[in-house]
Design a protein around this motif. Structure first.
Motif, PDB file in Angstrom:
ATOM      1  N   TYR A 162      -1.856   4.801  -7.297  1.00 40.07           N
ATOM      2  CA  TYR A 162      -0.739   5.697  -6.976  1.00 40.07           C
ATOM      3  C   TYR A 162      -1.200   6.795  -6.019  1.00 40.07           C
ATOM      4  CZ  TYR A 162       2.763   9.377  -7.620  1.00 40.07           C
ATOM      5  OH  TYR A 162       3.694  10.363  -7.405  1.00 40.07           O
ATOM      6  N   CYS A 163      -0.557   6.857  -4.846  1.00 41.91           N
ATOM      7  CA  CYS A 163      -0.925   7.820  -3.795  1.00 41.91           C
ATOM      8  C   CYS A 163      -2.396   7.692  -3.421  1.00 41.91           C
ATOM      9  CB  CYS A 163      -0.601   9.262  -4.207  1.00 41.91           C
ATOM     10  SG  CYS A 163       1.166   9.567  -4.482  1.00 41.91           S
ATOM     11  N   GLY A 164      -2.922   6.479  -3.561  1.00 43.34           N
ATOM     12  CA  GLY A 164      -4.346   6.264  -3.345  1.00 43.34           C
ATOM     13  C   GLY A 164      -4.754   6.283  -1.882  1.00 43.34           C
ATOM     14  N   VAL A 165      -6.063   6.416  -1.665  1.00 46.73           N
ATOM     15  CA  VAL A 165      -6.663   6.392  -0.335  1.00 46.73           C
ATOM     16  C   VAL A 165      -7.922   5.544  -0.410  1.00 46.73           C
ATOM     17  CG1 VAL A 165      -7.690   7.754   1.520  1.00 46.73           C
ATOM     18  CG2 VAL A 165      -5.793   8.710   0.186  1.00 46.73           C
ATOM     19  N   ALA A 167      -9.788   1.542   1.192  1.00 47.39           N
ATOM     20  CA  ALA A 167      -9.518   0.117   1.349  1.00 47.39           C
ATOM     21  C   ALA A 167      -9.473  -0.630   0.025  1.00 47.39           C
ATOM     22  CB  ALA A 167     -10.574  -0.516   2.264  1.00 47.39           C
ATOM     23  N   ASP A 168     -10.112  -0.095  -1.012  1.00 49.42           N
ATOM     24  CA  ASP A 168     -10.081  -0.737  -2.325  1.00 49.42           C
ATOM     25  C   ASP A 168      -8.970  -0.182  -3.213  1.00 49.42           C
ATOM     26  OD1 ASP A 168     -11.283   1.745  -2.502  1.00 49.42           O
ATOM     27  OD2 ASP A 168     -12.712   1.145  -4.060  1.00 49.42           O
ATOM     28  N   LYS A 169      -8.153   0.721  -2.663  1.00 49.78           N
ATOM     29  CA  LYS A 169      -7.075   1.343  -3.443  1.00 49.78           C
ATOM     30  C   LYS A 169      -5.683   0.986  -2.922  1.00 49.78           C
ATOM     31  CE  LYS A 169     -10.023   4.022  -5.805  1.00 49.78           C
ATOM     32  NZ  LYS A 169     -11.264   3.747  -5.070  1.00 49.78           N
ATOM     33  N   VAL A 170      -5.547   0.805  -1.615  1.00 49.09           N
ATOM     34  CA  VAL A 170      -4.219   0.559  -1.031  1.00 49.09           C
ATOM     35  C   VAL A 170      -4.273  -0.651  -0.103  1.00 49.09           C
ATOM     36  CG1 VAL A 170      -3.469   2.956  -1.184  1.00 49.09           C
ATOM     37  CG2 VAL A 170      -4.640   2.172   0.868  1.00 49.09           C
ATOM     38  N   TYR A 171      -3.163  -1.383  -0.081  1.00 49.30           N
ATOM     39  CA  TYR A 171      -3.073  -2.592   0.735  1.00 49.30           C
ATOM     40  C   TYR A 171      -1.791  -2.547   1.558  1.00 49.30           C
ATOM     41  CZ  TYR A 171      -6.198  -3.859  -3.107  1.00 49.30           C
ATOM     42  OH  TYR A 171      -7.195  -3.860  -4.050  1.00 49.30           O
ATOM     43  N   GLY A 172      -1.941  -2.647   2.886  1.00 49.53           N
ATOM     44  CA  GLY A 172      -0.768  -2.755   3.744  1.00 49.53           C
ATOM     45  C   GLY A 172      -0.265  -1.447   4.322  1.00 49.53           C
ATOM     46  N   ARG A 173      -1.129  -0.436   4.408  1.00 52.03           N
ATOM     47  CA  ARG A 173      -0.657   0.852   4.928  1.00 52.03           C
ATOM     48  C   ARG A 173      -0.126   0.741   6.359  1.00 52.03           C
ATOM     49  NH1 ARG A 173      -1.614   5.980   2.990  1.00 52.03           N
ATOM     50  NH2 ARG A 173      -3.489   5.381   1.813  1.00 52.03           N
ATOM     51  N   ILE A 190      14.883   9.078   6.665  1.00 53.35           N
ATOM     52  CA  ILE A 190      13.737   8.846   5.784  1.00 53.35           C
ATOM     53  C   ILE A 190      13.087  10.190   5.482  1.00 53.35           C
ATOM     54  CG2 ILE A 190      12.140   8.385   7.722  1.00 53.35           C
ATOM     55  CD1 ILE A 190      10.834   6.246   5.817  1.00 53.35           C
ATOM     56  N   ALA A 191      12.691  10.371   4.214  1.00 51.64           N
ATOM     57  CA  ALA A 191      12.176  11.669   3.787  1.00 51.64           C
ATOM     58  C   ALA A 191      10.690  11.641   3.441  1.00 51.64           C
ATOM     59  CB  ALA A 191      12.970  12.161   2.574  1.00 51.64           C
ATOM     60  N   GLY A 192      10.143  10.449   3.155  1.00 51.03           N
ATOM     61  CA  GLY A 192       8.735  10.384   2.794  1.00 51.03           C
ATOM     62  C   GLY A 192       8.349   8.988   2.354  1.00 51.03           C
ATOM     63  N   SER A 193       7.061   8.816   2.037  1.00 49.54           N
ATOM     64  CA  SER A 193       6.573   7.535   1.519  1.00 49.54           C
ATOM     65  C   SER A 193       5.295   7.776   0.740  1.00 49.54           C
ATOM     66  CB  SER A 193       6.308   6.527   2.654  1.00 49.54           C
ATOM     67  OG  SER A 193       5.154   6.891   3.382  1.00 49.54           O
ATOM     68  N   ASN A 194       4.965   6.841  -0.140  1.00 45.77           N
ATOM     69  CA  ASN A 194       3.703   6.919  -0.887  1.00 45.77           C
ATOM     70  C   ASN A 194       3.361   5.562  -1.485  1.00 45.77           C
ATOM     71  OD1 ASN A 194       6.007   8.207  -2.815  1.00 45.77           O
ATOM     72  ND2 ASN A 194       4.622   6.951  -4.057  1.00 45.77           N
ATOM     73  N   ALA A 195       2.070   5.362  -1.731  1.00 45.38           N
ATOM     74  CA  ALA A 195       1.637   4.179  -2.472  1.00 45.38           C
ATOM     75  C   ALA A 195       2.043   4.350  -3.927  1.00 45.38           C
ATOM     76  CB  ALA A 195       0.127   4.014  -2.354  1.00 45.38           C
ATOM     77  N   GLU A 196       2.411   3.236  -4.577  1.00 44.80           N
ATOM     78  CA  GLU A 196       2.902   3.304  -5.947  1.00 44.80           C
ATOM     79  C   GLU A 196       1.825   2.890  -6.961  1.00 44.80           C
ATOM     80  OE1 GLU A 196       4.959   4.369  -7.961  1.00 44.80           O
ATOM     81  OE2 GLU A 196       6.269   5.402  -6.557  1.00 44.80           O
ATOM     82  N   VAL A 197       2.225   2.831  -8.237  1.00 44.59           N
ATOM     83  CA  VAL A 197       1.288   2.666  -9.348  1.00 44.59           C
ATOM     84  C   VAL A 197       0.627   1.291  -9.323  1.00 44.59           C
ATOM     85  CG1 VAL A 197       1.090   2.625 -11.871  1.00 44.59           C
ATOM     86  CG2 VAL A 197       2.573   4.326 -10.746  1.00 44.59           C
ATOM     87  N   MET A 198       1.407   0.257  -9.013  1.00 43.71           N
ATOM     88  CA  MET A 198       0.853  -1.095  -8.925  1.00 43.71           C
ATOM     89  C   MET A 198       0.291  -1.322  -7.525  1.00 43.71           C
ATOM     90  SD  MET A 198       2.691  -4.781  -9.685  1.00 43.71           S
ATOM     91  CE  MET A 198       3.393  -5.020  -8.038  1.00 43.71           C
ATOM     92  N   PRO A 242       8.277  -7.897 -10.036  1.00 41.51           N
ATOM     93  CA  PRO A 242       7.706  -9.035  -9.309  1.00 41.51           C
ATOM     94  C   PRO A 242       6.515  -9.676  -9.999  1.00 41.51           C
ATOM     95  CG  PRO A 242       7.062  -6.976  -8.261  1.00 41.51           C
ATOM     96  CD  PRO A 242       8.061  -6.626  -9.337  1.00 41.51           C
ATOM     97  N   ILE A 243       5.794  -8.899 -10.820  1.00 43.93           N
ATOM     98  CA  ILE A 243       4.627  -9.415 -11.526  1.00 43.93           C
ATOM     99  C   ILE A 243       4.791  -9.124 -13.013  1.00 43.93           C
ATOM    100  CG2 ILE A 243       2.108  -9.389 -11.714  1.00 43.93           C
ATOM    101  CD1 ILE A 243       3.116 -10.343  -9.007  1.00 43.93           C
ATOM    102  N   THR A 244       4.780 -10.149 -13.831  1.00 45.98           N
ATOM    103  CA  THR A 244       4.892  -9.946 -15.268  1.00 45.98           C
ATOM    104  C   THR A 244       3.593  -9.367 -15.821  1.00 45.98           C
ATOM    105  OG1 THR A 244       4.166 -12.217 -15.680  1.00 45.98           O
ATOM    106  CG2 THR A 244       6.548 -11.823 -15.508  1.00 45.98           C
ATOM    107  N   GLY A 245       3.673  -8.844 -17.023  1.00 47.72           N
ATOM    108  CA  GLY A 245       2.478  -8.305 -17.653  1.00 47.72           C
ATOM    109  C   GLY A 245       2.394  -6.798 -17.539  1.00 47.72           C
ATOM    110  N   ASN A 246       1.188  -6.277 -17.621  1.00 52.34           N
ATOM    111  CA  ASN A 246       0.963  -4.837 -17.697  1.00 52.34           C
ATOM    112  C   ASN A 246       0.926  -4.198 -16.309  1.00 52.34           C
ATOM    113  OD1 ASN A 246       0.533  -2.401 -19.018  1.00 52.34           O
ATOM    114  ND2 ASN A 246      -1.701  -2.633 -19.031  1.00 52.34           N
ATOM    115  N   TRP A 247       2.026  -4.390 -15.584  1.00 50.88           N
ATOM    116  CA  TRP A 247       2.169  -3.835 -14.244  1.00 50.88           C
ATOM    117  C   TRP A 247       3.542  -3.164 -14.126  1.00 50.88           C
ATOM    118  CZ3 TRP A 247      -2.318  -4.185 -11.770  1.00 50.88           C
ATOM    119  CH2 TRP A 247      -3.188  -5.222 -12.100  1.00 50.88           C
ATOM    120  N   ASN A 248       3.584  -2.080 -13.393  1.00 49.59           N
ATOM    121  CA  ASN A 248       4.858  -1.387 -13.199  1.00 49.59           C
ATOM    122  C   ASN A 248       5.856  -2.250 -12.438  1.00 49.59           C
ATOM    123  OD1 ASN A 248       3.591   0.886 -14.336  1.00 49.59           O
ATOM    124  ND2 ASN A 248       4.682   2.266 -12.959  1.00 49.59           N
TER     125      ASN A 248
END
Length: 370
Positions: A162-165, A167-173, A190-198, A242-248
């Motif tokens: 979440y809000c990570g920085v 290469a091992d934290k965010v994909y597709g910036r 548009i008001a803003g953007s951020n990486a999410e929990v999953m 989109p992904i079942t299990g322990n993911w947001n």
């Protein structure tokens, strides 16, 4: 990671053609919602001069039998321009225009929820309703596998993304930043953007927007997202789980206020609106995803920062509630509230209309008065 074949074409060759002068004539791309209520379609025509307002863009038509909107024996559908934007892909003076869809008899198509939304907004205009919607989405490769995830496994558990920085934290910036700039160029609010929990999940926010602007601008922002993803060869899904299990899961949290809520003493009006919402929980759940709640049932489980789809709740700074009152609003005694129930694939026209009918027009029961 697999990307689409089209994204591997030589973009330098394309650029040679994009630099060619086009004279005074312009391209206008018509964008509309198809018969699924989720998909977007587009096609382009030439106008003899740059349109300065909607009235300069003519109605058009398309084959509704190829978009799940008509039978082949009576397939012509009308495109009615409703909101114009600049085109960030082929640049000025070319335009994008969001359209309503009408059937052969000039009545709204089944997935054209804009017209009924506008009726409610017109009735509520004196309250000056503001919305801000937080659109979550997940990036997938062309084979529908989460972008950046191991092909035969899973990334580490949620926590660092979440809000990570890094290469091992965010994909597709690159996709996210390109989409942001495309929205700004187009004139989308548009008001803003951020990486999410999953990991591979992102969010952008649109607003604050008054009345119909909310739905118009969010739909165009979605179109721009899909077009940017097309260039990068990846897919953006708005599936709420989109992904079942322990993911947001993925939602479209909707922030709302009226002028009375934003002014001194507005907390009382917020609390009154929440009381009304508590009495129409089933009505709102039905309006908050295109399948009448079936999609959201996979997301609203009471876990992963959601409330249960079966229960209504509200609280200050509570991300596990149906309705969240931001802490600052509680301290200031005025502001807005956040409805956390809408799914990522909701129709913003349906969501904003439902909120207006309950909170401003004081409608009750499981059906709207329209």
């Amino acid at each position: 990671m697999s990307v689409s074949e089209s994204s591997l074409l030589n973009k330098g060759v394309r650029d040679q053609y994009m630099k060619l002068p086009q004279g005074v004539r312009v391209q206008v791309t018509y964008v509309w919602i198809d018969g699924t209520g989720e998909g977007l379609r587009c096609k382009t025509r030439t106008l003899d001069s740059e349109p300065k307002c909607l009235e300069d863009i003519p109605e058009w038509n398309f084959d509704g039998s190829s978009t799940y909107q008509a039978e082949g024996s009576n397939s012509d559908m009308y495109l009615i321009p409703v909101c114009m934007f600049r085109d960030p892909f082929i640049l000025d003076p070319n335009k994008l225009v969001l359209c309503e869809v009408l059937k052969y008899n000039r009545k709204p198509a089944e997935t054209n929820l804009r017209m009924k939304c506008k009726q409610a907004m017109d009735l509520a205009a004196d309250s000056h309703p503001w919305f801000g919607m937080e659109q979550e989405y997940t990036l997938l490769d062309i084979n529908k596998h989460p972008y950046g995830w191991p092909q035969n496994g899973f990334p580490g558990p949620q926590g660092p993304y979440y809000c990570g920085v890094g290469a091992d934290k965010v994909y597709g910036r690159d996709v996210v930043e390109s989409h942001y700039k495309a929205c700004m160029y187009a004139g989308v609010k548009i008001a803003g953007s951020n990486a999410e929990v999953m990991p591979s999940q992102w969010e952008f926010q649109v607003g604050p927007s008054e009345g119909m602007d909310m739905g118009d601008h969010l739909w165009m922002a979605r179109f721009l997202l899909h077009r940017v993803c097309e260039d990068f060869g990846v897919v953006a899904t708005l599936d709420p789980k989109p992904i079942t299990g322990n993911w947001n899961g993925a939602g479209c949290h909707t922030n709302f206020s009226t002028e009375a809520m934003r002014n001194k003493g507005g907390l009382q009006h917020i609390e009154e609106a929440i009381k009304r919402l508590s009495k129409r929980h089933a009505f709102h759940i039905k309006a908050y995803d295109p399948k009448g709640g079936a999609d959201n049932s996979r997301r609203l489980t009471g876990f992963h920062e959601t409330s249960s789809i079966h229960d209504f709740s509200a609280g200050v700074a509570n991300r596990g509630a149906s309705i969240r009152i931001p802490r600052q609003v509680g301290q200031d005694g005025c502001g807005y509230f956040e409805d956390r129930r809408p799914s990522a694939n909701c129709d913003p026209y349906a969501v904003t209309e439902a909120i207006i009918r309950t909170c401003v027009l004081n409608e009750t029961g499981d059906q709207d008065a329209a």
